[in-house]
Design an enzyme around this catalytic site. Sequence first.
Site, PDB file in Angstrom:
ATOM      1  N   LEU A 105       8.072 -11.410  44.313  1.00  0.00           N
ATOM      2  CA  LEU A 105       7.448 -12.355  43.425  1.00  0.00           C
ATOM      3  C   LEU A 105       8.274 -13.394  43.078  1.00  0.00           C
ATOM      4  CD1 LEU A 105       4.276 -10.566  41.828  1.00  0.00           C
ATOM      5  CD2 LEU A 105       4.658 -11.317  44.391  1.00  0.00           C
ATOM      6  N   GLY A 136       7.789  -7.038  45.081  1.00  0.00           N
ATOM      7  CA  GLY A 136       6.915  -7.591  45.955  1.00  0.00           C
ATOM      8  C   GLY A 136       7.240  -7.176  47.373  1.00  0.00           C
ATOM      9  N   ASN A 180      10.697  -2.187  41.133  1.00  0.00           N
ATOM     10  CA  ASN A 180      11.392  -2.262  40.089  1.00  0.00           C
ATOM     11  C   ASN A 180      10.955  -3.068  38.751  1.00  0.00           C
ATOM     12  OD1 ASN A 180      12.057  -4.579  41.530  1.00  0.00           O
ATOM     13  ND2 ASN A 180      14.039  -4.609  40.955  1.00  0.00           N
ATOM     14  N   GLU A 181       9.636  -3.221  38.670  1.00  0.00           N
ATOM     15  CA  GLU A 181       8.942  -4.480  37.788  1.00  0.00           C
ATOM     16  C   GLU A 181       9.409  -3.990  36.385  1.00  0.00           C
ATOM     17  OE1 GLU A 181       7.911  -3.534  40.780  1.00  0.00           O
ATOM     18  OE2 GLU A 181       6.590  -5.237  41.474  1.00  0.00           O
TER      19      GLU A 181
END
Lengths: 305, 305, 305
Positions: free
Chosen positions: B112, B157, B180-181
């Site tokens: 994202l 994303g 890996n957010e």
Amino acid sequence: MSTLTAFRAATGRFLPRMVPHLHKTSSRCVIPISSVSCQHRLMTNGPNFIRVEKDDTHKGVSVIKMDNKPVNSLSTPVLMEMANALDKLESDSSCRGVILTSANPGIFSAGLDIFEMYQKSPDQTNHFWKCLQEVWLKLYGSSLVTIAAINGHSPAGGCLMAMSCDYRVMSSGKFTIGLNETLLGIVAPFWFSDTMLNTIGHRQTEKALQLGSLFKVDQALDIGLIDQVAEPDQIMEAAKTEMTKWLKIPDHARILTKQMLRGPTLEKLQTKRDEDVAFFTNFIQKEYIQKSLGMYLESLKKRQK
Amino acid sequence: MSTLTAFRAATGRFLPRMVPHLHKTSSRCVIPISSVSCQHRLMTNGPNFIRVEKDDTHKGVSVIKMDNKPVNSLSTPVLMEMANALDKLESDSSCRGVILTSANPGIFSAGLDIFEMYQKSPDQTNHFWKCLQEVWLKLYGSSLVTIAAINGHSPAGGCLMAMSCDYRVMSSGKFTIGLNETLLGIVAPFWFSDTMLNTIGHRQTEKALQLGSLFKVDQALDIGLIDQVAEPDQIMEAAKTEMTKWLKIPDHARILTKQMLRGPTLEKLQTKRDEDVAFFTNFIQKEYIQKSLGMYLESLKKRQK
Amino acid sequence: MSTLTAFRAATGRFLPRMVPHLHKTSSRCVIPISSVSCQHRLMTNGPNFIRVEKDDTHKGVSVIKMDNKPVNSLSTPVLMEMANALDKLESDSSCRGVILTSANPGIFSAGLDIFEMYQKSPDQTNHFWKCLQEVWLKLYGSSLVTIAAINGHSPAGGCLMAMSCDYRVMSSGKFTIGLNETLLGIVAPFWFSDTMLNTIGHRQTEKALQLGSLFKVDQALDIGLIDQVAEPDQIMEAAKTEMTKWLKIPDHARILTKQMLRGPTLEKLQTKRDEDVAFFTNFIQKEYIQKSLGMYLESLKKRQK
């Protein structure tokens, strides 16, 4: 009255009759799973497609041998006999475990009999499908220890029978196992899929079921579709050795545990049996499905010539 | 009318338009998934972030190439173009499969676009999130065979896009893939998590998602996050070879099977789209999240100098 | 107010107090999990079965040492102290992680104290079970990073404690771990089973739980029941090294992610606590269960002579 007998009496013993949530003990033994339309024909005399033998080494263990030559197709009569055999063993208080195998080494079972789906009336396909549901409910939910001795090819419905047992030993050799329905243009129903999900997990099921994968013995072991490989002449021995381990566990504790783990999957079909029958018959009667089954049967004939 | 065409007509063909339970066939093709607010802007002319090419070796196969330099960030316009491209292929009756890859080898997609979340109005973040939902619903639920040719890094994303395909081939090399957010102080939404659960199972997801793990190619293969590794110059070839296997399966059987396995996961987001958008916008607008995104963007700037 | 403090304040910080669906943020901190009947006795003075020490190498990390000689049985008082210790750490804003281990190397915990189930009144077994539920809800749903340093045998309830942590390091040696309840003729409740399902998946759980399998260290690693093996004298070091990795993740992102993945499993027990207590007491008071526990205790006595 022994502890086990007391337990069986208290719970109705049959897993499918138990409710899926352990806590609602009150309703455990009241709902018979059998649909009348399948049961009432079980008395029919006929050839013995399903042979039940006592295991000579284990007290309390029986062996079910599928014997519908040449490939142990699961026709309506075979399924009715299987349901009957499972019922008898389930209600036999001296029986604690069953080994499911083939009387015709080289083929465990080729799966559902295509002739039961081809050019049949809706009544016939309805009945066929009810009997298949019945067998799966009884086998997947059996209170007995169930071990599959997969002594040959095991595609489609054959794979379902094997996956519905508690443990799978498969003969080494050039055999394959898997749900290959999509290859024939048909679709495994949700409960075939659920049984596979509970065996090899979501990702492997997604691939295997879409691609109609037939796994070689080593591949099947690798992804957990089977638990053990044995030399063809030692497969019954291997199944019996494994049975010994399972019989060491007190039945009542093992049964409640099995119910806890398989109950929700069984209940899902229980609550959707009619819907599932209607869907199958509607699907299988479609012109393009009948056409594709016809072509498949034609190709089988040519192969046999 | 061919069997496949008849089937497509009968089912509406698009998985997301099918209801999750196979049995309710009546309502299959009535609910369009697209929210107006994302769709109505899809006509906008603009740069081509998403290039769609015909595969020269397979009839009926297209290749979607993400091309938003330098790192294929998934911005709102990119997502809108992607939704558009997926729609077109889905409604093209000659198209049976799609390979998703990057026009910029070395990076599949960085995920994202942080700029879509930083110092934006609620309307803007709402719209961004709706477009992302839209793309995932279309890709995860596509009736086409979808194969990801992951030719570079694939975090966040980017990993979601890859996991939403039916099969993943990844280039060997020093690339990584994973959700890996948490490393950025943000949280993958439930449908990212569900997609990962369906790919690598509960335990691996629990670890990977909490730790924000980026897996090396071999690790990713080991835990099943990808299905295959190929040399960078052979990745398209590998994807096409795999495509051949999937195209051997009759579409209608493969699609119904895919729907059975992915339907419940798709439906979960379908029924919670508005809630999910509201949650995202509320979360991302929080002061401490904005602050942490700001710090992250600052660190990126410094790295680029 | 720091980012983390703000986050904790906003969410109530305790996972069990959060609702399972991320979206309903409004009700997050309103439902205390503790049943009065367990909590109100937590003030009781008594021996220290649970020792809490600060980790000398990590700021913000505590070590919980179980110390109920000879085998760290989980009796009612031990469970009450454990619940108390977890509460204190959870509400200590300087604490971010906890390592759970045994003060008596060679045994992590032998599991539930059989004497709490044998010849006790329903009130006593009710209370015992509530305390066990409480500990599991607090540990499995802890907002802290929880790492089990399994420095010895870990059967039954010991295995549950270990599985409820975020990560498991086990000492190499002749130790075993597993849910072996069926061997004693008793049945692991659904939430033991759910915890195992989330750790090793459906198929392995089906086998392990029915057979009451106690896995050797290497087997446990192989099926994912533990994450790592360490030499007995290096197990705390290994646990701390792992802790360092987890503490690098911003707490708020890790906690929300953990809640998303563990919430539904926690909520399942939350909504069935009373039912579950009633089921346990009803089951354990049965004559044949009491008899089988009596025989087991008799066999233990003989072994000790």
